[in-house]
Each structure stands twice: as C-alpha cells, then as structure tokens.
Design an enzyme around this catalytic site. Structure first.
Site, PDB file in Angstrom:
ATOM      1  N   ARG A   1       0.723  -1.224   0.006  1.00  0.00           N
ATOM      2  CA  ARG A   1      -0.280   0.255  -0.130  1.00  0.00           C
ATOM      3  C   ARG A   1       0.688   0.967   0.047  1.00  0.00           C
ATOM      4  O   ARG A   1       2.111   0.814   0.804  1.00  0.00           O
ATOM      5  CB  ARG A   1      -0.977  -0.534   1.376  1.00  0.00           C
ATOM      6  CG  ARG A   1      -1.873  -0.743   0.827  1.00  0.00           C
ATOM      7  CD  ARG A   1      -2.949  -0.415   0.166  1.00  0.00           C
ATOM      8  NE  ARG A   1      -4.641  -1.469   0.018  1.00  0.00           N
ATOM      9  CZ  ARG A   1      -3.954  -2.764  -0.744  1.00  0.00           C
ATOM     10  NH1 ARG A   1      -3.429  -2.805  -1.823  1.00  0.00           N
ATOM     11  NH2 ARG A   1      -5.369  -3.027  -0.687  1.00  0.00           N
TER      12      ARG A   1
ATOM     13  N   ASP B   1       4.555  -0.255  -7.745  1.00  0.00           N
ATOM     14  CA  ASP B   1       2.828  -0.571  -8.439  1.00  0.00           C
ATOM     15  C   ASP B   1       1.684   0.631  -7.089  1.00  0.00           C
ATOM     16  O   ASP B   1       0.909   0.404  -7.849  1.00  0.00           O
ATOM     17  CB  ASP B   1       2.519  -2.373  -8.099  1.00  0.00           C
ATOM     18  CG  ASP B   1       0.944  -2.095  -8.612  1.00  0.00           C
ATOM     19  OD1 ASP B   1       0.763  -1.944  -9.805  1.00  0.00           O
ATOM     20  OD2 ASP B   1       0.097  -2.958  -8.292  1.00  0.00           O
TER      21      ASP B   1
ATOM     22  N   GLU C   1      -3.488   7.828  -5.638  1.00  0.00           N
ATOM     23  CA  GLU C   1      -3.486   7.206  -7.122  1.00  0.00           C
ATOM     24  C   GLU C   1      -4.800   7.828  -8.092  1.00  0.00           C
ATOM     25  O   GLU C   1      -6.005   8.383  -7.282  1.00  0.00           O
ATOM     26  CB  GLU C   1      -4.014   6.198  -6.961  1.00  0.00           C
ATOM     27  CG  GLU C   1      -2.825   5.116  -6.181  1.00  0.00           C
ATOM     28  CD  GLU C   1      -2.830   3.210  -6.080  1.00  0.00           C
ATOM     29  OE1 GLU C   1      -4.109   3.227  -6.068  1.00  0.00           O
ATOM     30  OE2 GLU C   1      -1.398   3.323  -5.445  1.00  0.00           O
TER      31      GLU C   1
ATOM     32  N   HIS D   1      -1.266   0.461 -10.317  1.00  0.00           N
ATOM     33  CA  HIS D   1      -1.706  -0.262  -9.526  1.00  0.00           C
ATOM     34  C   HIS D   1      -1.800  -1.510  -9.643  1.00  0.00           C
ATOM     35  O   HIS D   1      -3.851  -1.244 -10.074  1.00  0.00           O
ATOM     36  CB  HIS D   1      -2.587   0.465  -8.858  1.00  0.00           C
ATOM     37  CG  HIS D   1      -3.263  -0.376  -7.570  1.00  0.00           C
ATOM     38  ND1 HIS D   1      -2.946   0.861  -6.675  1.00  0.00           N
ATOM     39  CD2 HIS D   1      -3.194  -1.620  -6.985  1.00  0.00           C
ATOM     40  CE1 HIS D   1      -3.819  -0.260  -5.538  1.00  0.00           C
ATOM     41  NE2 HIS D   1      -3.518  -1.586  -5.725  1.00  0.00           N
ATOM     42  N   VAL D   2      -1.795  -2.677 -10.786  1.00  0.00           N
ATOM     43  CA  VAL D   2      -2.193  -3.184 -11.786  1.00  0.00           C
ATOM     44  C   VAL D   2      -1.630  -5.167 -11.347  1.00  0.00           C
ATOM     45  O   VAL D   2      -1.332  -5.744 -11.389  1.00  0.00           O
ATOM     46  CB  VAL D   2      -2.086  -3.359 -12.816  1.00  0.00           C
ATOM     47  CG1 VAL D   2      -3.096  -2.134 -14.013  1.00  0.00           C
ATOM     48  CG2 VAL D   2      -0.405  -2.940 -13.263  1.00  0.00           C
ATOM     49  N   SER D   3      -0.761  -5.238  -9.805  1.00  0.00           N
ATOM     50  CA  SER D   3       0.133  -6.392 -10.187  1.00  0.00           C
ATOM     51  C   SER D   3      -1.275  -7.260  -9.579  1.00  0.00           C
ATOM     52  O   SER D   3      -0.128  -8.581  -9.845  1.00  0.00           O
ATOM     53  CB  SER D   3       1.331  -6.082  -9.016  1.00  0.00           C
ATOM     54  OG  SER D   3       0.307  -5.814  -7.451  1.00  0.00           O
ATOM     55  N   ALA D   4      -1.821  -7.472  -9.128  1.00  0.00           N
ATOM     56  CA  ALA D   4      -3.228  -8.126  -9.299  1.00  0.00           C
ATOM     57  C   ALA D   4      -4.001  -7.996 -10.245  1.00  0.00           C
ATOM     58  O   ALA D   4      -4.921  -9.191 -10.008  1.00  0.00           O
ATOM     59  CB  ALA D   4      -3.667  -7.620  -7.576  1.00  0.00           C
TER      60      ALA D   4
END
Length: 337
Positions: free
Chosen positions: A250, A274, A279, A298-301
C-alpha cells in the site's frame, strides 16, 4: 432451511452455477454493482440476505439487513468502513487469490531493475549496440543476495518461494514472527504455508535489522495505523547502498518524499512501485522523472483468471459456512486486515 446469498460482482452464469452446486440450501441472487450506494440498494431489495459478496460496502448500515457474513472481492480492507459494519457480521477477504500474479509482477520489476531492461528499451531508437555494453549491462546476480520481505502473508510467501528458486537468502518480517504457519487460501503448489523458506524472521522493532541485510526489499504490507510511513528516511538509510526497493503493498506505508531523496542521492539503486499515497500518481510527482524508478499503475493483481480464483475461494468458504467450519481469510478488525 435456506441461506440467501447476494452477489454484487459481475460473475458469469458458469460461476453462479458452480456456487449453486455447493448446496440446495443456497438461494443465490445477483445484482451487479461496484458502488457503496448500489450495494445498499441491493440490500434494501433483498434485506433477508445472509451472505454478501461485494467489493464495496455501504457507508451506513441498516438494522433490517440480515447479513451475517461478508466475503470481499479484494484482499485489502482499507477501503471498507469497518467501523460501520456491526461486530456480529463476519468479514473475509480475497487474500491469496492473486499471490502468484503479484509475486510474478514483483519479480518482473526486480529483474527489469537489476538487468537494466528499461535502459535497453530506451536504447532501441539508436539502432546500434552501445560501445560500452559490458560496463552498462554486467549486473550483479540475484543468486546469493538477500531479499527482505515485509509482510509474510499470502503474497509475501509466494515471493519467498520464488526468491528461493533464484538462490536468494530470504528474511521475513511480520507482526508475529513466532507464528510461522499461515493457513489462509493458497493455490496448490504455491506459497509457503508452513513458513519453511525464510532464513530468519523479524517482528516489530526489528525492521532496521532486516533492512541492513537486504539487497532487495519487497513491501507487501497493508495500510494500518502501525504501517503508515513505516518506510521513511530512517528506514531507507538502513538499507545497503544501491539496494532495490519494491512496493506492491500500500502506498501509505511509504514516505514518498524520503523515497525520492534516497533515489536521487543514490542511497537506493532503484525502486519499482505499483502503489502510491495518491492514486493515480499526480502528473507533477517527481517519481515520474527518476530514471531509476519503474512505475506500474496499481495492476500487480490484474490477471484474466481473477474471478475464477475468487469464485474458488468463495465456494470453499460457502462450504465451510454451511458446515460451520472456520472460514478462510477472516479479517481481524483490530489489526485492520
């Protein structure tokens, strides 16, 4: 006896059929919405809902709603109004379903930094090999180096497994290092459920010791009162010169001003990020201008099978709920995750 289940995600008919096949006791309804207001309207439509599946939750709770258990579509709960949800309502998260994806993303960024792959991409317009290519691209091996993993939950354990495959020494940081096993949701053959991979364990108050030994630090920590700006100027000063820092946890856990300073001065060799305090990352933020930083939005998941894995977890928890067995991934409200 029936158990009314309300699903607010866009699951396919095949997903719904898989869930319905668990038991004839389940009465499954689907209202597609991703907003707190939409979920509240759906609960008003079906106030007898006992099990709720959602990614966002109402900001106010009505006493006539019969919800007893909420399964979240996300691992993080920092976007959930935990103080609004009645204490008798159980909450479980999606921890573990994206551990493989996030670990692969982290290692992709680590390798890009260590092997200077982004520099190679930027050099393509020259249509020529650099004359000093050996000096530019002869980089230290990961093998034999030390990785410090902050947060040894589902994601951290899969990162630890991959680090061991690379021949790295692994240091694990968690709230209770004496509790080494982790029996949350895990895909077969992945992670480290028994906690066998770390060469050493560290708890609160021992962060600097871990950082001092780590050539690569991967942060997977959640956002809580205890972790806010845990990675600050003092923390970065305790990392070896040239160390790499990766954040897939986070953004609030990192003091970005201190991080920028450490990257500009060369105290850190590079960072792969990430997640961010704000954001999307503002266009004027200095991180955009640093050559030794990789930014992902923020696309690592993010992976195509996310819903398939989420349904697998929900199906197992539904089975456990009906059998009155312990649920996987129950959220500790006091800890905030």
């Amino acid at each position: 006896m029936t158990v009314p289940v309300l699903i607010t995600l866009d699951f396919t008919p095949e997903h719904i059929a898989r869930l319905q096949a668990i038991s004839d006791e389940l009465v499954i309804r689907q209202v597609r919405t991703r907003t707190p207001e939409g979920v509240a309207e759906a609960l008003n439509q079906y106030p007898d809902t006992e099990v709720l599946y959602a990614i966002r939750l109402p900001t106010a709770w009505r006493s006539e709603w019969g919800v007893r258990w909420i399964q979240l579509h996300s691992a993080g709960v920092d976007h959930i109004p935990l103080d609004v949800i009645p204490p008798h309502v159980r909450i479980t998260n999606a921890s573990g379903i994206h551990a493989v994806c996030m670990a692969e993303h982290a290692f992709g960024m680590i390798l890009a930094l260590r092997r200077r792959l982004t520099d190679m991409m930027f050099a393509k317009p020259w249509h020529a090999w650099p004359p000093d290519r050996w000096a530019l691209y002869a980089r230290p091996l990961l093998r034999g180096q030390t990785m410090g993993i902050l947060g040894y939950g589902a994601i951290g354990r899969e990162i630890g497994r991959l680090a061991k495959a690379f021949g790295m020494r692994v240091l694990a940081y968690k709230r209770n290092p004496a509790q080494r096993a982790d029996h949350t949701f895990v895909l077969p053959g992945t992670g480290d459920p028994e906690g066998r991979f770390p060469d050493a364990w560290f708890g609160p108050g021992e962060l600097f010791r871990l950082l001092e030994e780590s050539h690569v630090v991967v942060n997977t920590l959640p956002a809580t009162r205890e972790t806010e700006h845990l990675l600050n100027a003092d923390a970065f000063r305790h990392m070896p010169p040239g160390a790499l820092f990766v954040n897939i946890g986070r953004g609030r856990t990192v003091d970005e001003t201190a991080l920028v300073d450490a990257l500009r001065t060369g105290a850190l060799g590079g960072a792969a990020l990430d997640v961010f305090e704000q954001e999307p990352l503002p266009a004027h933020h200095p991180l955009w201008s640093l050559d030794n930083v990789i930014i992902s939005p923020h696309v690592s998941a993010a992976f195509p099978e996310y819903d398939d894995f989420a349904v697998a977890l929900f199906a197992e928890n539904l089975r456990r709920y009906l059998q009155e067995e312990p649920l996987l991934n129950e959220v500790n409200r006091q800890h905030g995750y």
